[in-house]
Design an enzyme around this catalytic site. Sequence first.
Site, short mmCIF file in Angstrom:
data_model
loop_
_atom_site.label_atom_id
_atom_site.label_comp_id
_atom_site.label_asym_id
_atom_site.label_seq_id
_atom_site.Cartn_x
_atom_site.Cartn_y
_atom_site.Cartn_z
NE ARG A 149 0.16 1.25 3.42
CZ ARG A 149 1.08 2.14 3.67
NH1 ARG A 149 2.38 1.78 3.74
NH2 ARG A 149 0.81 3.40 3.87
NE ARG B 92 -6.09 0.92 -1.81
CZ ARG B 92 -5.45 1.43 -0.75
NH1 ARG B 92 -4.18 1.17 -0.55
NH2 ARG B 92 -6.08 2.20 0.12
CG ASP C 87 -2.87 8.17 -1.17
OD1 ASP C 87 -2.84 8.65 -0.02
OD2 ASP C 87 -2.48 7.01 -1.44
CG ASN D 215 -2.12 11.55 2.92
OD1 ASN D 215 -1.59 10.66 2.24
ND2 ASN D 215 -1.83 11.70 4.20
CE LYS D 216 -5.14 5.62 4.43
NZ LYS D 216 -6.11 4.85 3.62
O1 MRU Z 1 -4.48 3.26 2.18
P1 MRU Z 1 -2.99 3.41 2.10
O2 MRU Z 1 -2.27 2.82 3.25
O3 MRU Z 1 -2.45 2.95 0.77
O4 MRU Z 1 -2.77 4.97 2.18
C1 MRU Z 1 -1.48 5.48 2.10
C2 MRU Z 1 -1.42 6.94 2.33
O5 MRU Z 1 -2.42 7.60 2.49
C3 MRU Z 1 -0.06 7.58 2.23
O6 MRU Z 1 0.01 8.69 3.06
C4 MRU Z 1 0.16 8.03 0.78
O7 MRU Z 1 0.01 6.96 -0.09
C5 MRU Z 1 1.49 8.62 0.59
S1 MRU Z 1 2.70 7.34 0.55
C6 MRU Z 1 4.22 7.88 0.23
#
Ligand code: MRU
Length: 366
Positions: A53, A90, A244, A254-255
Amino acid sequence: MLVDGRPYRSIWSAADGEGVEIIDQTLLPFVFRVVRLATLADAAHAIRDMQVRGAPLIGATAAYGIWLGLREGLSKAHLTAMAAELIACRPTAVNLRWAVERMLAHLVPLPEQERRAAALAEAELICTEDVRTNEAIGQHGLTLIEEIWRKKGEQGTVNLLTHCNAGWLATVDWGTALAPVYAAAAKGIPMHVWVDETRPRNQGASLTAWELGKAGIAHQLIVDNAGGHLMQHGMVDLCIVGSDRTTASGDVCNKIGTYLKALAAQANKVPFYVALPGSTVDWQLHDGVADIPIEERSENEVLFMQGRDEQGTVRRVGIAPAQTRAFNPAFDVTPAHLVSGLITERGLCAASQEGLRQLYPEQVHD
Ligand code: MRU
């Protein structure tokens, strides 16, 4: 990065030349297990179920997935079908689409019999470039940390807050948001990281805390709701998060929970930076809140948690009444006006169309 003295990347092609190896991130921090991907289906499953991920890493995995899938056919139609399958795994992180489109642009013009070797070479190149890119992000982000360290009279520690995992596990190596932390620590600046646990999947608790621990960097885990309080009390010098997908106007996706941290940072005058490679910018989008597709994941990620009990057994436990339903948007958008600046492989810039265009002039087409 080192894991117990041994250097690792988050993904690599197997020594026998037949497959790809990853660290299964669904098992961390309790079990460190290397898993082999041998088919396109394995790669798609690894991305969908989050064995890998983080935006850059899912792009790299998809690139290798195309290579693996060319065992099942070499035609353009097969390439197109593989691309569609991988991109659908995704929806939010744009690096996935970026890597798949790059692979197709490289492979389609080639004669079929050359496509397998070329796919492996291109996937390896994506990984090598990712490592270089993140190292550069680290050096540019380091300048921000050095400035804070100077302002503090080179006393105490620099306290940085991060959300989710944007470390080396989320990329091929170094990470984005954590690359400046590793660069600062290497320069001897005492770093302390506040790690948001990052419900529902706890990437902060299980991945960021794990990799900072392995790197020997001081950190403390905090619940997702603690950041505002810490900022009010002067306990956070700087926030750095990953991305992201970033719009051409500097909105950052982002998350889930990142937006709330940015609001708290603005209210408390704490610098809020986003570290990202150019491949995370979606140059076609301008309004992140309206236009970025937000992945909705299973409600079970909210209703259940995984952890290790006192006997050392990893268990999954429910945390809500049996009849309770949950809603699980995996990402949110932080509008550009809440972002102090972007840290890219080409340098720092304002989170704005002008800022991004100055660093990436080749993307200006009007
Ligand atoms: O759902 P995930 O774990 O793939 O989400 C990841 C994130 O939100 C990270 O902060 C983002 O991908 C940046 S990674 C360098």
